[in-house]
Design an enzyme around this catalytic site. Structure first.
Site, PDB file in Angstrom:
ATOM      1  N   HIS A 104      40.953  36.393  22.773  1.00  0.00           N
ATOM      2  CA  HIS A 104      39.507  36.268  23.015  1.00  0.00           C
ATOM      3  C   HIS A 104      38.662  37.047  21.990  1.00  0.00           C
ATOM      4  CE1 HIS A 104      40.949  34.421  26.564  1.00  0.00           C
ATOM      5  NE2 HIS A 104      41.003  35.473  27.340  1.00  0.00           N
ATOM      6  N   ASP A 139      41.809  28.721  24.510  1.00  0.00           N
ATOM      7  CA  ASP A 139      41.297  30.078  24.650  1.00  0.00           C
ATOM      8  C   ASP A 139      39.961  29.882  25.355  1.00  0.00           C
ATOM      9  OD1 ASP A 139      39.702  32.388  24.289  1.00  0.00           O
ATOM     10  OD2 ASP A 139      41.115  33.069  22.781  1.00  0.00           O
ATOM     11  N   HIS A 140      39.916  30.217  26.642  1.00  0.00           N
ATOM     12  CA  HIS A 140      38.740  29.785  27.404  1.00  0.00           C
ATOM     13  C   HIS A 140      37.450  30.451  26.910  1.00  0.00           C
ATOM     14  CE1 HIS A 140      39.360  33.422  29.857  1.00  0.00           C
ATOM     15  NE2 HIS A 140      38.138  33.264  30.303  1.00  0.00           N
TER      16      HIS A 140
HETATM   17  C1  BG6 Z   1      42.021  36.210  30.723  1.00  0.00           C
HETATM   18  C2  BG6 Z   1      42.796  37.502  30.819  1.00  0.00           C
HETATM   19  O1  BG6 Z   1      42.444  35.488  29.600  1.00  0.00           O
HETATM   20  O2  BG6 Z   1      40.642  36.509  30.589  1.00  0.00           O
HETATM   21  C3  BG6 Z   1      42.311  38.309  31.995  1.00  0.00           C
HETATM   22  O3  BG6 Z   1      44.172  37.206  30.985  1.00  0.00           O
HETATM   23  C4  BG6 Z   1      40.809  38.513  31.923  1.00  0.00           C
HETATM   24  O4  BG6 Z   1      42.985  39.560  32.074  1.00  0.00           O
HETATM   25  C5  BG6 Z   1      40.094  37.200  31.718  1.00  0.00           C
HETATM   26  O5  BG6 Z   1      40.388  39.109  33.138  1.00  0.00           O
HETATM   27  C6  BG6 Z   1      38.620  37.411  31.451  1.00  0.00           C
HETATM   28  O6  BG6 Z   1      37.958  36.173  31.466  1.00  0.00           O
HETATM   29  P1  BG6 Z   1      36.433  36.053  31.868  1.00  0.00           P
HETATM   30  O7  BG6 Z   1      36.099  34.627  31.626  1.00  0.00           O
HETATM   31  O8  BG6 Z   1      36.331  36.446  33.313  1.00  0.00           O
HETATM   32  O9  BG6 Z   1      35.689  36.999  30.990  1.00  0.00           O
END
Ligand code: BG6
Length: 488
Positions: free
Chosen positions: A240, A177-178
């Protein structure tokens, strides 16, 4: 400030889906940055694996172009890039057939960490795991990395967990989960558990409510087909936002180690109360008539004129435990909103008695943890408005914007993927989701989604570049509260 970079052990990293969007945008540029930082050892190898036929030279040139296109810094050092690309090779592989697997086996070296990144649709996870095993590509120390979406409900997530567990131990599975790799998200734990100041106040006795906003300006872009089957609940909230909520709400783990942290997060998810239908607002973006770019509305973007999928969610939930009973948690996320802004706000209660009288108004301390952009932490403190004329109160921020506090070098901007890939090689699972956590998160979201389907719920339209549907603001106002403004 000098950053201390400790190189990781030599590794062979195979990226299934090595020509795909995520590999080109995030994984490979991230590896390159770790290479430049001296963290990726010179003898580390990266093997791209995908369907397309191409040779190593084609792959290197494709990756080189991607790194230039998607690098955060505009000045890519060509010498370093050439050296980095030397470590790359490519194997054309059939995930559901036998082609390419023996060739891949020849690329793997002994006595180095082997990691396999499944940057492919979840439907292929089981096939890949099985073939890796059948072709003897893995050992007890090998790791696999899987991307979200990890299933689309509890039963599919269970199935995926079982498919992987047939060949890998839980300690070998890294579910990304980044958001957990973002600098400020980890700082959240440092602030909570590294200071004496906050933790004694971190409960329903002192906290009025908590809000978590992840606002994006982008629309669904070219991902319409995937997104329309997911919506904001599956795409953002189930993973997230719930992970952020866990880190805010969990009990202090005994140690900063993978299972201690993940046990505490799991307890939070399991203690979440079901969300009542009137405590949730879904929205779908309309076009913005004043938009010079004339960007399409949601339904046009996903090519589904009757779509009932949400691109925005706002909800209120509670955590049924001693620490948080009575403190609402408000979560909000959406696409095509007025600004890109991710922020967690801990809003403290009013003082029990105002010695300054009614006219001083209501002043509350707010601790805002800013994930992006302009990462930092601010604490709103009430002081006397300077000057003569009596005791008037104003709120001023104690501002710890990291770039200001630490200087541009101190606040080194390490992308979430870079950090997480290095953690895989180090064998540290703290910032990865455990199988039971993912299942528990689906167990909470499934009834919400089922409720919409059963009721034929239609999301409320909202203007692009707004703060979302009015009903989201009302959700708060009914409780005599307000969302914090979405500011860039
Ligand atoms: C991803 C989603 O996991 O996270 C996307 O699938 C979203 O829809 C993105 O835009 C948002 O990531 P960040 O790091 O740009 O906030």
């Amino acid at each position: 400030m000098v950053s201390r970079v400790i190189p990781v052990d030599p590794f062979d990293l195979v990226i299934f889906g090595g020509t795909g969007d995520l590999a080109r945008r995030k994984i490979l540029p991230g590896l390159f940055r770790r290479y430049c930082a001296g963290q990726m050892p010179k003898d580390a190898r990266v093997v791209g694996a995908a369907r397309a036929e191409m040779d190593d030279a084609d792959y290197r040139s494709m990756v080189g172009e991607a790194i230039v296109e998607f690098s955060v810094r505009s000045d890519v050092d060509q010498g370093k890039l050439t050296a980095f690309l030397e470590n790359l090779s490519y194997v054309a592989i059939d995930a559901r057939g036998e082609n390419g697997w023996s060739e891949l086996a020849q690329h793997m070296r002994r006595k180095v960490v082997r990691a396999f990144y499944f940057s492919v649709a979840p439907g292929l996870f089981g096939d890949l795991a099985e073939r890796l095993n059948n072709h003897g590509l893995t050992d007890d120390d090998s790791r696999i990395v899987v991307e979200k979406p990890f299933g689309r409900d509890l039963s599919s997530a269970r199935q995926l967990n079982q498919d992987l567990a047939a060949f890998f131990d839980e300690g070998q599975i890294y579910r990304i989960d980044h958001y957990l790799g973002k600098e400020t998200v980890q700082n959240l734990m440092a602030v909570r558990f590294g200071n004496m100041l906050f933790e004694p106040l971190w409960n329903s006795q002192f906290v009025d409510h908590i809000q978590i906003t992840v606002a994006e300006t982008v629309g669904v872009g070219g991902r319409g087909e995937y997104y329309d089957k997911s919506g904001a609940m599956r795409d953002m909230v189930q993973n997230h936002l719930m992970q952020l909520l866990c880190l805010i709400a969990m009990e202090p783990p005994a140690r900063f180690d993978p299972d201690a942290v993940r046990d505490e997060k799991l307890k939070v998810i399991r203690a979440l109360e079901p969300v009542e239908p009137h405590h949730i607002v879904r929205g779908q973006y309309d076009a913005d008539p004043t938009d010079p770019e004339n960007l399409p509305n949601y339904r046009t973007a996903v090519e589904n004129p009757t779509s009932k999928t949400e691109s925005f969610i706002a909800l209120k939930t509670h955590i049924a435990n001693w620490r948080w009973a009575g403190t609402p948690f408000y979560l909000r996320t959406g696409k095509r909103l007025v600004a890109r802004s991710s922020e967690i706000s801990i809003v403290f209660k009013d003082t029990p008695h105002s010695i300054f009288g009614e006219e001083a108004g209501r002043h509350r301390n707010v601790l805002s943890i800013r994930l992006q952009p302009n990462e930092g932490i601010k604490l709103g403190v009430t002081i006397k408005e300077p000057g003569p004329g009596g005791m008037r109160l104003i709120d001023v921020p104690l501002d710890m914007t990291f770039a200001d506090a630490l200087g541009p070098d101190g606040a080194e901007n390490v992308d979430a993927y870079e950090r997480l890939i290095m953690d895989v090689i180090r064998g540290n699972q703290t910032l990865f989701m455990r199988g039971d956590e993912v299942e528990a998160a689906w167990a909470w979201t499934d009834p919400i989604i089922e409720g919409w389907t059963n009721r034929g719920d239609v999301p409320k339209p909202y203007d692009s570049h707004s703060a979302g549907p009015d009903a989201a603001a009302q959700l708060m106002r009914r409780d005599d509260r307000d969302w914090r403004e979405v500011t860039p």
